[in-house]
Design a protein around this motif. Structure first.
Motif, short mmCIF file in Angstrom:
data_model
loop_
_atom_site.label_atom_id
_atom_site.label_comp_id
_atom_site.label_asym_id
_atom_site.label_seq_id
_atom_site.Cartn_x
_atom_site.Cartn_y
_atom_site.Cartn_z
N THR A 157 0.84 -1.19 0.00
CA THR A 157 0.00 0.00 0.00
C THR A 157 0.88 1.24 0.00
OG1 THR A 157 -1.66 -1.17 1.31
CG2 THR A 157 -1.82 1.23 1.25
N ILE A 158 0.47 2.25 -0.77
CA ILE A 158 1.12 3.57 -0.74
C ILE A 158 0.07 4.55 -0.24
CG2 ILE A 158 2.28 5.39 -2.04
CD1 ILE A 158 2.94 3.25 -4.18
N VAL A 159 0.40 5.29 0.82
CA VAL A 159 -0.55 6.25 1.37
C VAL A 159 -0.08 7.68 1.12
CG1 VAL A 159 -1.47 4.70 3.14
CG2 VAL A 159 0.48 6.17 3.69
N ASP A 160 -1.00 8.62 1.30
CA ASP A 160 -0.76 10.04 1.10
C ASP A 160 0.18 10.59 2.17
OD1 ASP A 160 -1.02 12.57 -0.02
OD2 ASP A 160 -3.21 12.55 0.03
N PHE A 161 0.70 11.80 1.92
CA PHE A 161 1.62 12.46 2.85
C PHE A 161 1.04 12.58 4.26
CE2 PHE A 161 3.16 14.34 -1.18
CZ PHE A 161 4.48 13.96 -1.10
N ASP A 162 -0.22 12.97 4.35
CA ASP A 162 -0.82 13.25 5.66
C ASP A 162 -1.70 12.11 6.16
OD1 ASP A 162 -2.79 13.53 3.77
OD2 ASP A 162 -3.50 15.48 4.47
N ALA A 163 -1.42 10.89 5.72
CA ALA A 163 -2.20 9.74 6.17
C ALA A 163 -2.06 9.59 7.68
CB ALA A 163 -1.72 8.47 5.46
N GLU A 164 -3.19 9.36 8.31
CA GLU A 164 -3.20 9.26 9.77
C GLU A 164 -3.26 7.80 10.20
OE1 GLU A 164 -6.23 10.39 13.36
OE2 GLU A 164 -6.07 11.79 11.68
N ARG A 165 -2.24 7.40 10.94
CA ARG A 165 -2.20 6.03 11.47
C ARG A 165 -3.18 5.92 12.63
NH1 ARG A 165 3.20 2.77 13.44
NH2 ARG A 165 2.08 1.06 14.44
N ARG A 166 -3.97 4.85 12.62
CA ARG A 166 -4.92 4.57 13.70
C ARG A 166 -4.54 3.23 14.31
NH1 ARG A 166 -8.46 6.42 9.24
NH2 ARG A 166 -9.01 8.56 9.75
N LYS A 167 -3.78 3.26 15.38
CA LYS A 167 -3.18 2.06 15.98
C LYS A 167 -2.32 1.39 14.91
CE LYS A 167 -6.49 1.31 19.65
NZ LYS A 167 -7.35 0.35 20.32
N ASN A 168 -2.78 0.23 14.42
CA ASN A 168 -2.00 -0.48 13.40
C ASN A 168 -2.70 -0.49 12.05
OD1 ASN A 168 0.26 -1.20 14.93
ND2 ASN A 168 -0.86 -2.86 15.89
N SER A 169 -3.47 0.56 11.76
CA SER A 169 -4.18 0.58 10.49
C SER A 169 -4.26 2.00 9.93
CB SER A 169 -5.59 0.02 10.67
OG SER A 169 -6.40 0.90 11.43
N TYR A 170 -4.76 2.08 8.70
CA TYR A 170 -4.97 3.35 8.01
C TYR A 170 -6.35 3.30 7.36
CZ TYR A 170 -0.02 4.41 8.51
OH TYR A 170 1.21 4.69 9.03
N SER A 171 -6.88 4.47 7.04
CA SER A 171 -8.15 4.55 6.34
C SER A 171 -7.93 4.41 4.84
CB SER A 171 -8.80 5.91 6.61
OG SER A 171 -9.88 6.12 5.72
N CYS A 172 -8.88 3.77 4.17
CA CYS A 172 -8.79 3.64 2.71
C CYS A 172 -8.80 5.01 2.03
CB CYS A 172 -9.94 2.77 2.19
SG CYS A 172 -11.57 3.51 2.42
N LEU A 173 -9.32 6.01 2.71
CA LEU A 173 -9.37 7.36 2.13
C LEU A 173 -7.98 7.97 1.97
CD1 LEU A 173 -12.45 8.68 4.14
CD2 LEU A 173 -12.41 7.62 1.86
N ASP A 174 -6.99 7.42 2.67
CA ASP A 174 -5.61 7.90 2.58
C ASP A 174 -4.76 7.11 1.60
OD1 ASP A 174 -5.99 9.89 4.53
OD2 ASP A 174 -5.60 8.48 6.16
N VAL A 175 -5.34 6.07 0.98
CA VAL A 175 -4.59 5.18 0.10
C VAL A 175 -4.54 5.75 -1.32
CG1 VAL A 175 -4.51 2.87 -0.91
CG2 VAL A 175 -5.16 3.16 1.50
N LEU A 176 -3.33 5.83 -1.87
CA LEU A 176 -3.12 6.31 -3.24
C LEU A 176 -2.99 5.16 -4.23
CD1 LEU A 176 -0.47 9.09 -2.51
CD2 LEU A 176 -2.94 9.37 -2.80
N ALA A 177 -2.41 4.05 -3.78
CA ALA A 177 -2.19 2.91 -4.68
C ALA A 177 -2.08 1.63 -3.87
CB ALA A 177 -0.93 3.12 -5.51
N VAL A 178 -2.50 0.53 -4.49
CA VAL A 178 -2.42 -0.80 -3.89
C VAL A 178 -1.82 -1.75 -4.91
CG1 VAL A 178 -3.81 -2.76 -3.14
CG2 VAL A 178 -4.35 -0.49 -2.30
N VAL A 179 -0.98 -2.66 -4.41
CA VAL A 179 -0.41 -3.72 -5.25
C VAL A 179 -0.78 -5.06 -4.60
CG1 VAL A 179 1.70 -4.75 -6.17
CG2 VAL A 179 1.52 -2.25 -5.94
N GLU A 180 -1.28 -5.96 -5.42
CA GLU A 180 -1.57 -7.32 -4.96
C GLU A 180 -0.82 -8.30 -5.86
OE1 GLU A 180 -3.14 -7.99 -2.24
OE2 GLU A 180 -4.84 -6.65 -1.94
N VAL A 181 -0.39 -9.42 -5.25
CA VAL A 181 0.24 -10.52 -5.98
C VAL A 181 -0.61 -11.75 -5.70
CG1 VAL A 181 2.34 -11.88 -6.31
CG2 VAL A 181 2.52 -9.46 -5.64
N PRO A 182 -1.31 -12.27 -6.72
CA PRO A 182 -2.21 -13.41 -6.49
C PRO A 182 -1.48 -14.63 -5.94
CG PRO A 182 -2.62 -12.43 -8.63
CD PRO A 182 -1.37 -11.80 -8.10
#
Length: 179
Positions: free
Chosen positions: A72-97
């Protein structure tokens, strides 16, 4: 799932996700790990800070099951919430099947990531030796889908203006028979 992660109850080497009410626990293959490592190195070499690039970290999707994308790549001001982030802060996702023609990566994640406005969704498939790069998210998925064979460069520009360049020449391949 958040509670399991916080308690460290997930066996080492496994990825656990709750998807459509089902718990999916899969061991990560060496090909998945190597591909994610190559992508992470390329993203950081593109100038994106280490703190904004991570794998298997919980992403919260309001009103839906959370996810832990391979990368996952998040935005500059992404806010960490314990051990997670909001999808609203995500710029890009990579998956490998983890398996050929993985419905989770090719159907359900396409719909979910597009619906939540994640600008870029990249699938690096060791079985087909193809990278599928999706952009132009909309309510049912993505408006633009480009397939790039392994060995060629993948390039995209994030909403922040940062240009990401990923060489795929070192991506490992995997036999569809599971070898």
């Amino acid at each position: 799932m958040s509670e399991l992660i916080e308690r460290g109850a997930i066996p080492e080497g496994y990825k656990v996700e709750v998807f459509d009410g089902r718990v999916i626990m899969t061991p990560q293959s060496p090909e998945q790990d190597w591909t994610v490592s190559d992508v992470k190195d390329a993203v950081k070499a593109s100038g994106i800070a280490r703190e904004r690039v991570f794998g298997d970290v919980l992403i919260a999707f309001p009103g839906e099951n959370d996810a832990a994308p391979d990368l996952t790549i998040v935005d500059f001001d992404a806010e960490r919430r314990k051990n997670s982030y909001s999808c609203l802060d995500v710029l890009a996702v990579v998956e490998v099947p983890s398996e050929p023609e993985d419905e989770k990566d090719y159907v359900r994640n396409v719909q979910k990531y597009g619906r939540f406005g994640i600008d870029f969704y990249m699938i690096a498939d060791p079985f087909t030796t193809t990278v599928t790069l999706m952009s132009e998210p909309h309510a049912a998925g993505y408006g633009r889908v480009v397939e790039i064979p392994y060995g060629e460069q993948v390039t995209f520009t994030l909403a922040t203006g940062e240009r990401v360049e990923i060489g795929t020449g070192t991506f490992p391949t995997r036999d569809a028979g599971g070898a």
